[in-house]
Design a protein around this motif. Structure first.
Motif, PDB file in Angstrom:
ATOM      1  N   ARG A 128     125.288   1.648 116.877  1.00 20.56           N
ATOM      2  CA  ARG A 128     126.118   1.012 115.780  1.00 20.56           C
ATOM      3  C   ARG A 128     126.055  -0.488 115.838  1.00 20.56           C
ATOM      4  O   ARG A 128     125.867  -1.091 114.913  1.00 20.56           O
ATOM      5  CB  ARG A 128     127.368   1.543 115.721  1.00 20.56           C
ATOM      6  CG  ARG A 128     128.172   1.183 114.411  1.00 20.56           C
ATOM      7  CD  ARG A 128     129.422   1.978 114.491  1.00 20.56           C
ATOM      8  NE  ARG A 128     129.119   3.434 114.081  1.00 20.56           N
ATOM      9  CZ  ARG A 128     129.629   4.064 115.162  1.00 20.56           C
ATOM     10  NH1 ARG A 128     130.154   4.024 116.055  1.00 20.56           N
ATOM     11  NH2 ARG A 128     129.486   5.506 114.900  1.00 20.56           N
ATOM     12  N   SER A 129     126.515  -1.144 117.141  1.00 22.76           N
ATOM     13  CA  SER A 129     126.347  -2.499 117.227  1.00 22.76           C
ATOM     14  C   SER A 129     125.217  -3.048 117.279  1.00 22.76           C
ATOM     15  O   SER A 129     125.051  -4.383 116.834  1.00 22.76           O
ATOM     16  CB  SER A 129     127.301  -2.864 118.733  1.00 22.76           C
ATOM     17  OG  SER A 129     127.295  -4.078 119.036  1.00 22.76           O
ATOM     18  N   SER A 130     124.057  -2.721 117.984  1.00 21.52           N
ATOM     19  CA  SER A 130     122.808  -3.392 118.374  1.00 21.52           C
ATOM     20  C   SER A 130     121.939  -3.168 117.133  1.00 21.52           C
ATOM     21  O   SER A 130     121.440  -4.192 116.738  1.00 21.52           O
ATOM     22  CB  SER A 130     122.399  -2.729 119.734  1.00 21.52           C
ATOM     23  OG  SER A 130     121.009  -3.223 119.942  1.00 21.52           O
ATOM     24  N   VAL A 131     121.879  -2.037 116.547  1.00 19.52           N
ATOM     25  CA  VAL A 131     121.095  -1.961 115.342  1.00 19.52           C
ATOM     26  C   VAL A 131     121.521  -2.078 114.002  1.00 19.52           C
ATOM     27  O   VAL A 131     120.860  -2.838 113.322  1.00 19.52           O
ATOM     28  CB  VAL A 131     120.255  -0.340 115.569  1.00 19.52           C
ATOM     29  CG1 VAL A 131     119.461  -0.121 114.272  1.00 19.52           C
ATOM     30  CG2 VAL A 131     119.754  -0.145 116.800  1.00 19.52           C
ATOM     31  N   TYR A 132     122.943  -1.791 113.782  1.00 20.28           N
ATOM     32  CA  TYR A 132     123.220  -1.878 112.509  1.00 20.28           C
ATOM     33  C   TYR A 132     124.264  -2.902 112.203  1.00 20.28           C
ATOM     34  O   TYR A 132     124.587  -3.352 111.167  1.00 20.28           O
ATOM     35  CB  TYR A 132     124.105  -0.672 111.949  1.00 20.28           C
ATOM     36  CG  TYR A 132     123.137   0.762 112.021  1.00 20.28           C
ATOM     37  CD1 TYR A 132     122.131   0.871 111.078  1.00 20.28           C
ATOM     38  CD2 TYR A 132     123.145   1.558 113.207  1.00 20.28           C
ATOM     39  CE1 TYR A 132     121.478   1.911 110.955  1.00 20.28           C
ATOM     40  CE2 TYR A 132     122.279   2.853 113.076  1.00 20.28           C
ATOM     41  CZ  TYR A 132     121.406   2.854 111.916  1.00 20.28           C
ATOM     42  OH  TYR A 132     120.493   4.160 112.132  1.00 20.28           O
TER      43      TYR A 132
END
Length: 169
Positions: A128-132
């Motif tokens: 959630r943090s890294s990709v989105y």
């Protein structure tokens, strides 16, 4: 010895180029953007590239010459970010600062994934943090992305250091 001094005059690709090309190929897989719902924008593509690059870097931690390979991968990442921004016409005096910021973003992702993998932490929160980057995604999209990231990690773990350097994972 002269090859080191005149590296650009040889036909050999820069060290880490095959690995970086494989990372880019993985990050450009269409299903990240279709089934995974990663935004198909400059920011979304950068997030995906930085995430894949971060996972590869974490995997290289376990190799004897992993620091050397990671450095080569990071050098190719920097060259690519610089070239992309110049191609977009963003070659103003702040380009160096912008590229350094992107390297900092990559470094933060490496740290985040290193912690998640070491502690078998929450892959969903990390994705959630890294990709989105905290943006909108459905549970189905997040589940797909987490599954693909875990599959990528599995392939990276199974690959030898020499295979990684050649971009095979």
């Amino acid at each position: 010895m002269l090859r080191f001094l005149f590296r650009r005059l040889t036909n050999e690709p820069p060290r880490g180029q095959q690995l970086f090309d494989a990372v880019v190929g993985e990050a450009r897989q269409p299903d990240w953007y279709t089934a995974g719902g990663v935004p198909d924008t400059l920011d979304g593509r950068f997030a995906m590239l930085a995430t894949v690059c971060a996972l590869v870097t974490v995997r290289l931690d376990s190799e004897a010459d992993g620091a050397v390979i990671s450095a080569a991968l990071t050098e190719r990442f920097i060259e690519a970010m610089d070239a992309e921004h110049r191609q977009l016409g963003l070659n103003d005096p702040t380009l160096g600062k912008r590229v350094r910021k992107m390297v900092g973003v990559l470094s933060r992702r490496v740290g985040e994934w290193r912690a998640v993998i070491a502690a078998d932490g929450d892959w969903g929160a990390a994705a959630r943090s890294s990709v989105y980057r905290g943006g909108d995604m459905s549970d189905t999209q997040l589940d797909f992305t987490v599954g693909r990231l875990r599959d990528l990690w599995s392939r990276l773990v199974r690959a030898s250091g020499s295979a990684l350097m050649e971009g095979r994972f």
